[in-house]
Design an enzyme around this catalytic site. Structure first.
Site, short mmCIF file in Angstrom:
data_model
loop_
_atom_site.label_atom_id
_atom_site.label_comp_id
_atom_site.label_asym_id
_atom_site.label_seq_id
_atom_site.Cartn_x
_atom_site.Cartn_y
_atom_site.Cartn_z
N LYS A 96 33.83 6.37 67.78
CA LYS A 96 33.69 7.40 67.12
C LYS A 96 32.48 7.88 66.77
O LYS A 96 31.86 8.30 66.62
CB LYS A 96 34.60 7.20 65.50
CG LYS A 96 34.23 8.57 65.20
CD LYS A 96 35.41 8.57 63.71
CE LYS A 96 35.00 8.01 61.98
NZ LYS A 96 34.89 8.15 61.37
N ASP A 124 37.56 12.28 64.26
CA ASP A 124 38.25 11.51 62.69
C ASP A 124 38.90 12.56 62.22
O ASP A 124 39.99 13.18 63.28
CB ASP A 124 37.18 11.87 61.84
CG ASP A 124 36.84 13.91 61.43
OD1 ASP A 124 38.01 14.34 61.90
OD2 ASP A 124 35.85 14.18 60.88
#
Length: 295
Positions: free
Chosen positions: A166, A184
């Protein structure tokens, strides 16, 4: 991109009439009509892909100014800010990093930091001991293994302490122009509500969404979805009645459907409030966030 070189911002675009779209009662009425219609056949994969791409086009009109909501001037600052953003808001990170980067402007400086002094500077972001350890570790790795420059490859970035896919995709997409999907909590929540995927694991979500959209759309898609999740499609009380893409949403009705009540749930510029960045891009239609301690 070299350390210290300002990241070029996108060419200013005319903001979409997002607030006007949210105030219109048409999306809610259309969604209500679709909700009351007789159930048909299950949506095919092709139909889902077409709907997903249409949602992306709609979001591009609603949020033409979508951008990373972390303040940064170079890849190192974005990397540090993204690590700090875990389990806190981008606003709190942005309020914390000015003093942090004044004290430690380069990886070499941060690698040599006294842990207790670094911890005190990042304390407002929470989990400050673990984050300080990651920041010192990744800074030392950048210094020792990458010549003091943040690497521009996913395989290299994920070798840095505290950096996963991420974080790596945030840095690649926004500091190096390498397309990536950032999964997310907001992104995962919305793509499941929209029935683009049923996966919970972030890497599986990333893979399935990547198969729906062309690579050139990945970074901006991530921004648009996160913007929508933060402003309208909230976790606990989605503002369904004020949502411009309500007619395309299979989960319409999970939140507040009354347009007047829904408008009161809008956040940031959609609700006439400050955003998360202290230094937003020039085409951002809302107000900058206040500095730490400014109210």
């Amino acid at each position: 991109m070299k350390q210290g070189e300002p990241v070029k911002s996108a060419k200013p675009r005319k903001p979409a009439k997002a607030a006007d779209a949210a105030k219109s009662g048409k999306p809610a009425k259309a969604a209500e009509a679709a909700k009351s219609a007789k159930p048909g056949k299950p949506e095919s994969h092709l139909a889902m892909v077409r709907r997903a791409r249409r949602i992306n086009r709609e979001l591009a009109e609603i949020y033409p100014y979508a951008h990373p909501e972390l303040d940064f001037r170079n890849p190192f600052e974005l990397l540090v800010a993204t690590v700090l953003s875990a389990q806190t808001t981008d606003l709190r990170v942005n309020q914390t990093t000015p003093a942090l980067f004044a004290a430690y402007p380069t990886p070499e400086d941060m690698a040599a930091a006294v842990p207790e002094e670094l911890e005190e500077l990042i304390r407002p972001t929470g989990f400050f001991r673990a984050k300080a350890k990651s920041l010192i570790g990744l800074s030392a790795s950048i210094r020792d293994n990458f010549g003091g420059e943040v690497p521009g490859r996913l395989a290299d970035l994920v070798t840095l302490p505290g950096v996963g896919r991420k974080t790596a995709n945030v840095v690649l997409g926004n500091a190096f122009g390498v397309p990536g999907i950032t999964v997310d909590t907001h992104f995962g929540r919305l793509v499941r509500r929209w029935k683009w995927t049923e996966q919970e694991d972030p890497e599986k979500v990333e893979a399935e969404i990547a198969a729906i959209f062309p690579k050139s759309e990945w970074t901006m898609l991530s921004h648009r979805v996160v913007f929508h999740g933060r402003r309208i499609c909230h976790a606990r009380r989605p503002a369904c009645g004020a949502c411009p893409i309500a007619p395309l949403c299979p989960s319409y009705g999970e939140g507040e459907t009354d347009p007047e009540k829904a408008r009161k749930l809008l956040k940031y510029e959609m609700g006439g409030q400050p955003g998360q960045r202290l230094s937003p891009p020039p085409d951002y239609p809302g107000r900058p966030a206040p500095a730490l301690g400014a109210g």
